[in-house]
Design an enzyme around this catalytic site. Structure first.
Site, PDB file in Angstrom:
ATOM      1  N   ARG A 116     -15.649  11.173 -24.708  1.00  9.94           N
ATOM      2  CA  ARG A 116     -14.193  10.921 -24.651  1.00  9.94           C
ATOM      3  C   ARG A 116     -13.824  10.141 -23.395  1.00  9.94           C
ATOM      4  O   ARG A 116     -13.516   8.951 -23.449  1.00  9.94           O
ATOM      5  CB  ARG A 116     -13.447  12.269 -24.715  1.00  9.94           C
ATOM      6  CG  ARG A 116     -11.952  12.166 -24.963  1.00  9.94           C
ATOM      7  CD  ARG A 116     -11.108  11.790 -23.767  1.00  9.94           C
ATOM      8  NE  ARG A 116     -11.218  12.711 -22.636  1.00  9.94           N
ATOM      9  CZ  ARG A 116     -10.624  12.510 -21.479  1.00  9.94           C
ATOM     10  NH1 ARG A 116      -9.871  11.438 -21.271  1.00  9.94           N
ATOM     11  NH2 ARG A 116     -10.794  13.356 -20.472  1.00  9.94           N
ATOM     12  N   ASP A 117     -13.884  10.771 -22.230  1.00 13.84           N
ATOM     13  CA  ASP A 117     -13.425  10.093 -21.011  1.00 13.84           C
ATOM     14  C   ASP A 117     -14.343   8.917 -20.678  1.00 13.84           C
ATOM     15  O   ASP A 117     -13.904   7.894 -20.159  1.00 13.84           O
ATOM     16  CB  ASP A 117     -13.408  11.081 -19.834  1.00 13.84           C
ATOM     17  CG  ASP A 117     -12.392  10.709 -18.760  1.00 13.84           C
ATOM     18  OD1 ASP A 117     -11.722   9.674 -18.921  1.00 13.84           O
ATOM     19  OD2 ASP A 117     -12.279  11.442 -17.766  1.00 13.84           O
ATOM     20  N   HIS A 148     -12.160  18.499 -12.693  1.00 14.34           N
ATOM     21  CA  HIS A 148     -12.545  17.250 -13.384  1.00 14.34           C
ATOM     22  C   HIS A 148     -12.520  16.126 -12.344  1.00 14.34           C
ATOM     23  O   HIS A 148     -11.463  15.638 -11.967  1.00 14.34           O
ATOM     24  CB  HIS A 148     -11.522  17.018 -14.499  1.00 14.34           C
ATOM     25  CG  HIS A 148     -11.639  15.742 -15.264  1.00 14.34           C
ATOM     26  ND1 HIS A 148     -12.149  15.682 -16.543  1.00 14.34           N
ATOM     27  CD2 HIS A 148     -11.299  14.478 -14.964  1.00 14.34           C
ATOM     28  CE1 HIS A 148     -12.101  14.434 -16.990  1.00 14.34           C
ATOM     29  NE2 HIS A 148     -11.586  13.681 -16.041  1.00 14.34           N
ATOM     30  N   HIS A 158     -13.690  12.448 -10.706  1.00  8.73           N
ATOM     31  CA  HIS A 158     -14.222  11.086 -10.868  1.00  8.73           C
ATOM     32  C   HIS A 158     -14.884  10.713  -9.539  1.00  8.73           C
ATOM     33  O   HIS A 158     -14.434  11.150  -8.473  1.00  8.73           O
ATOM     34  CB  HIS A 158     -13.108  10.112 -11.241  1.00  8.73           C
ATOM     35  CG  HIS A 158     -12.610  10.295 -12.653  1.00  8.73           C
ATOM     36  ND1 HIS A 158     -12.885   9.405 -13.661  1.00  8.73           N
ATOM     37  CD2 HIS A 158     -11.888  11.278 -13.221  1.00  8.73           C
ATOM     38  CE1 HIS A 158     -12.344   9.828 -14.792  1.00  8.73           C
ATOM     39  NE2 HIS A 158     -11.717  10.976 -14.546  1.00  8.73           N
ATOM     40  N   CYS A 199     -12.831   4.343 -13.679  1.00  5.14           N
ATOM     41  CA  CYS A 199     -11.366   4.355 -13.690  1.00  5.14           C
ATOM     42  C   CYS A 199     -10.823   2.919 -13.712  1.00  5.14           C
ATOM     43  O   CYS A 199     -11.141   2.137 -12.827  1.00  5.14           O
ATOM     44  CB  CYS A 199     -10.869   5.083 -12.446  1.00  5.14           C
ATOM     45  SG  CYS A 199      -9.117   4.953 -12.256  1.00  5.14           S
ATOM     46  N   ASN A 220     -16.671   9.299 -14.195  1.00  2.59           N
ATOM     47  CA  ASN A 220     -16.669  10.750 -13.964  1.00  2.59           C
ATOM     48  C   ASN A 220     -17.935  11.086 -13.190  1.00  2.59           C
ATOM     49  O   ASN A 220     -18.948  10.398 -13.331  1.00  2.59           O
ATOM     50  CB  ASN A 220     -16.737  11.486 -15.307  1.00  2.59           C
ATOM     51  CG  ASN A 220     -15.483  11.319 -16.139  1.00  2.59           C
ATOM     52  OD1 ASN A 220     -15.392  10.420 -16.973  1.00  2.59           O
ATOM     53  ND2 ASN A 220     -14.518  12.164 -15.918  1.00  2.59           N
TER      54      ASN A 220
HETATM   55  P1  HMG Z   1       4.805   6.632 -27.774  1.00  4.54           P
HETATM   56  O1  HMG Z   1       4.580   5.168 -28.051  1.00  4.54           O
HETATM   57  O2  HMG Z   1       5.768   7.010 -26.721  1.00  4.54           O
HETATM   58  O3  HMG Z   1       5.229   7.493 -29.024  1.00  4.54           O
HETATM   59  O4  HMG Z   1       3.370   7.273 -27.488  1.00  4.54           O
HETATM   60  P2  HMG Z   1       5.563   7.226 -30.496  1.00  4.54           P
HETATM   61  O5  HMG Z   1       5.919   8.550 -31.038  1.00  4.54           O
HETATM   62  O6  HMG Z   1       6.557   6.088 -30.609  1.00  4.54           O
HETATM   63  O7  HMG Z   1       4.195   6.738 -31.149  1.00  4.54           O
HETATM   64  C1  HMG Z   1       3.690   5.437 -31.093  1.00  4.54           C
HETATM   65  C2  HMG Z   1       2.808   5.213 -32.314  1.00  4.54           C
HETATM   66  O8  HMG Z   1       1.694   6.092 -32.245  1.00  4.54           O
HETATM   67  C3  HMG Z   1       3.513   5.538 -33.617  1.00  4.54           C
HETATM   68  O9  HMG Z   1       2.917   4.701 -34.603  1.00  4.54           O
HETATM   69  C4  HMG Z   1       3.143   6.981 -33.873  1.00  4.54           C
HETATM   70  O10 HMG Z   1       3.168   7.325 -35.224  1.00  4.54           O
HETATM   71  C5  HMG Z   1       1.700   6.986 -33.362  1.00  4.54           C
HETATM   72  P3  HMG Z   1       3.791   3.560 -35.317  1.00  4.54           P
HETATM   73  O11 HMG Z   1       4.944   4.284 -35.942  1.00  4.54           O
HETATM   74  O12 HMG Z   1       4.213   2.647 -34.199  1.00  4.54           O
HETATM   75  O13 HMG Z   1       2.828   2.960 -36.282  1.00  4.54           O
HETATM   76  N1  HMG Z   1       1.259   8.283 -32.869  1.00  4.54           N
HETATM   77  C6  HMG Z   1       0.024   8.770 -33.096  1.00  4.54           C
HETATM   78  N2  HMG Z   1      -1.029   8.268 -33.766  1.00  4.54           N
HETATM   79  C7  HMG Z   1      -2.151   9.016 -33.799  1.00  4.54           C
HETATM   80  N3  HMG Z   1      -2.261  10.205 -33.178  1.00  4.54           N
HETATM   81  C8  HMG Z   1      -1.229  10.724 -32.491  1.00  4.54           C
HETATM   82  C9  HMG Z   1      -0.024  10.004 -32.432  1.00  4.54           C
HETATM   83  N4  HMG Z   1       1.165  10.228 -31.842  1.00  4.54           N
HETATM   84  C10 HMG Z   1       1.938   9.175 -32.126  1.00  4.54           C
HETATM   85  N5  HMG Z   1      -1.367  11.916 -31.882  1.00  4.54           N
HETATM   86  C11 HMG Z   1       1.771   9.031 -27.134  1.00  4.54           C
HETATM   87  C12 HMG Z   1       3.243   8.618 -27.049  1.00  4.54           C
HETATM   88  C13 HMG Z   1       1.638  10.336 -26.398  1.00  4.54           C
HETATM   89  C14 HMG Z   1       1.431   9.201 -28.606  1.00  4.54           C
HETATM   90  C15 HMG Z   1       0.906   7.922 -26.501  1.00  4.54           C
HETATM   91  O14 HMG Z   1       1.375   7.676 -25.216  1.00  4.54           O
HETATM   92  C16 HMG Z   1      -0.548   8.293 -26.427  1.00  4.54           C
HETATM   93  O15 HMG Z   1      -1.211   8.434 -27.453  1.00  4.54           O
HETATM   94  N6  HMG Z   1      -1.072   8.410 -25.212  1.00  4.54           N
HETATM   95  C17 HMG Z   1      -2.466   8.760 -25.015  1.00  4.54           C
HETATM   96  C18 HMG Z   1      -2.954   8.248 -23.717  1.00  4.54           C
HETATM   97  C19 HMG Z   1      -4.355   8.726 -23.469  1.00  4.54           C
HETATM   98  O16 HMG Z   1      -5.083   9.130 -24.352  1.00  4.54           O
HETATM   99  N7  HMG Z   1      -4.768   8.666 -22.171  1.00  4.54           N
HETATM  100  C20 HMG Z   1      -6.053   9.043 -21.762  1.00  4.54           C
HETATM  101  C21 HMG Z   1      -6.260  10.523 -21.755  1.00  4.54           C
HETATM  102  S1  HMG Z   1      -5.658  11.339 -20.303  1.00  4.54           S
HETATM  103  C22 HMG Z   1      -6.899  11.107 -19.124  1.00  4.54           C
HETATM  104  O17 HMG Z   1      -7.795  10.326 -19.336  1.00  4.54           O
HETATM  105  C23 HMG Z   1      -6.935  11.955 -17.896  1.00  4.54           C
HETATM  106  C24 HMG Z   1      -8.015  13.017 -17.962  1.00  4.54           C
HETATM  107  O18 HMG Z   1      -9.308  12.437 -18.101  1.00  4.54           O
HETATM  108  C25 HMG Z   1      -7.988  13.872 -16.694  1.00  4.54           C
HETATM  109  C26 HMG Z   1      -8.029  13.050 -15.409  1.00  4.54           C
HETATM  110  O19 HMG Z   1      -9.001  12.319 -15.158  1.00  4.54           O
HETATM  111  O20 HMG Z   1      -7.052  13.174 -14.666  1.00  4.54           O
HETATM  112  C27 HMG Z   1      -7.794  13.946 -19.151  1.00  4.54           C
HETATM  113 MG    MG Z   2     -10.610  11.716 -16.469  1.00  4.11          MG
END
Ligand code: HMG
Ligand code: MG
Length: 308
Positions: A12-13, A226, A228, A259, A272
């Site tokens: 994933r990450d 977690h 990096h 990152c 990571n």
């Molecule tokens: P948005 O654009 O504000 O919301 O996204 P929306 O409701 O308008 O949705 C946009 C589109 O996505 C729409 O499709 C929704 O239906 C669809 P359209 O109508 O335009 O065709 N949608 C989805 N599709 C599939 N699965 C879903 C979903 N939800 C909505 N669950 C949202 C808001 C939260 C969805 C978006 O910002 C998002 O998906 N963000 C994810 C970002 C991400 O994954 N980041 C990386 C993970 S976090 C990280 O890496 C940190 C970590 O490692 C820890 C660390 O290191 O600190 C964990």
């Molecule tokens: Mg991370």
């Protein structure tokens, strides 16, 4: 507790920020090699918007490939940002039950927010408060479906947009997640900015907020770290965290997961903390893991071969 729990987040990450999209069968192969290392948990993918993270748009397919060979004991987890993501995870579990008779393919879902508003907005298009509101129905429904819930808090030391983060800001978000019934808090040093000096007050704050409850109702540590390794301090931070009682860490096979905020043209930032480096730091601290070293070397080599 002298055995340290490890979650490998490489599928994933490790892969979510890669410019090349890795094929679903290679992601599944990575997850299978990682699970052979005997980590407690494999973070397989994310059910997020494919518009935001196209690299993981095949989460259901990857889980489908893993379903026939899931071994006893290992935990599979996936990130979900909202109820829609949780519903997709529930559907994957239904299909695995129907087709392979598996009680639960995905054991845990992970919601994610941040200690900084800037990162929360960039990552999820929502304020911290809005993300927390989204999680309330997710936690209840995940529990109804027998899934554990991890709650990530990003930018526990520093944010690429908001700068230095106060430990109390981390603690406040953590308390909200615990009040919601989240089973495990995962503190993310998202950009690898932490040093032992800067992470110590954050861990102390977190331990304080746990109020003497180091393990959750599943018997696992409630607090995970977690890290990096962007600037090469992750190993030292692991040792400090072990001294302070932390017994659960994330890492990635091959150190995948550079990152995007720290990489420059032609120079990939370390990702990571690698599982090899984590295991080494744990051993040096006089503690143990269940990791199979040969299997880990094989998984790490495969992981490194997936990215250019
Ligand atoms: P948005 O654009 O504000 O919301 O996204 P929306 O409701 O308008 O949705 C946009 C589109 O996505 C729409 O499709 C929704 O239906 C669809 P359209 O109508 O335009 O065709 N949608 C989805 N599709 C599939 N699965 C879903 C979903 N939800 C909505 N669950 C949202 C808001 C939260 C969805 C978006 O910002 C998002 O998906 N963000 C994810 C970002 C991400 O994954 N980041 C990386 C993970 S976090 C990280 O890496 C940190 C970590 O490692 C820890 C660390 O290191 O600190 C964990
Ligand atoms: Mg991370």
């Amino acid at each position: 507790m002298d055995t340290v729990r490890i979650t490998d987040v490489a599928p994933r990450d490790g892969l979510q920020g890669e410019s090349a999209i890795v094929a679903a069968r290679d992601k599944a192969q990575l997850a299978m090699l990682v699970q052979k290392t005997a980590v407690a948990e494999v973070e397989v993918s994310s059910f997020v918007s494919p518009k935001w993270i196209p690299q993981l748009g095949d989460a259901a397919e990857v889980f489908g490939l893993l379903a026939p060979t899931k071994p006893e004991g290992v935990i599979y987890s996936a990130l979900v940002p909202n109820e829609r993501g949780l519903d997709a995870a529930i559907e994957v579990n239904r299909a695995a039950r129907r087709e392979h008779g598996i009680e639960r393919l995905i054991d845990k879902v992970s919601v994610f927010t941040a200690a900084s508003e800037g990162f929360s907005l960039k990552n999820t298009n929502a304020t911290i408060e809005e993300t927390l509101q989204r999680f309330v129905p997710v936690v209840a429904k995940a529990h109804e479906h027998g899934m554990m819930v991890r709650g990530y808090i990003s930018c526990i030391v520093q944010c690429p947009f908001d700068g230095i983060i106060a430990p109390e800001a981390v603690g406040d978000v953590m308390s909200r997640l615990l009040e919601m019934g989240i089973d495990e808090i995962d503190l993310g040093d998202t950009i690898g900015a932490a040093t032992p000096e800067t992470i110590e007050p954050v861990i102390m704050e977190a331990v304080d907020r746990l109020d003497g409850e180091p393990t959750n109702s599943f018997g696992d540590p409630t607090l995970t770290l977690h890290l990096h390794d962007t600037f090469g301090h992750a190993g030292e931070c692991v040792k400090l965290a072990l001294d302070l009682g932390v017994r659960s860490f994330d890492s990635s096979a091959g150190g995948l997961g550079g990152c995007p905020y720290a990489s420059t043209e032609g120079s990939r930032a370390p990702g990571n903390i690698s599982t090899l480096a984590l295991v080494q730091a744990i051993k040096e601290a006089g503690l143990s893991t269940d990791i199979d070293q040969d299997a880990l070397i094989e998984a790490s080599a495969f992981a490194s071969g997936l990215i250019k």
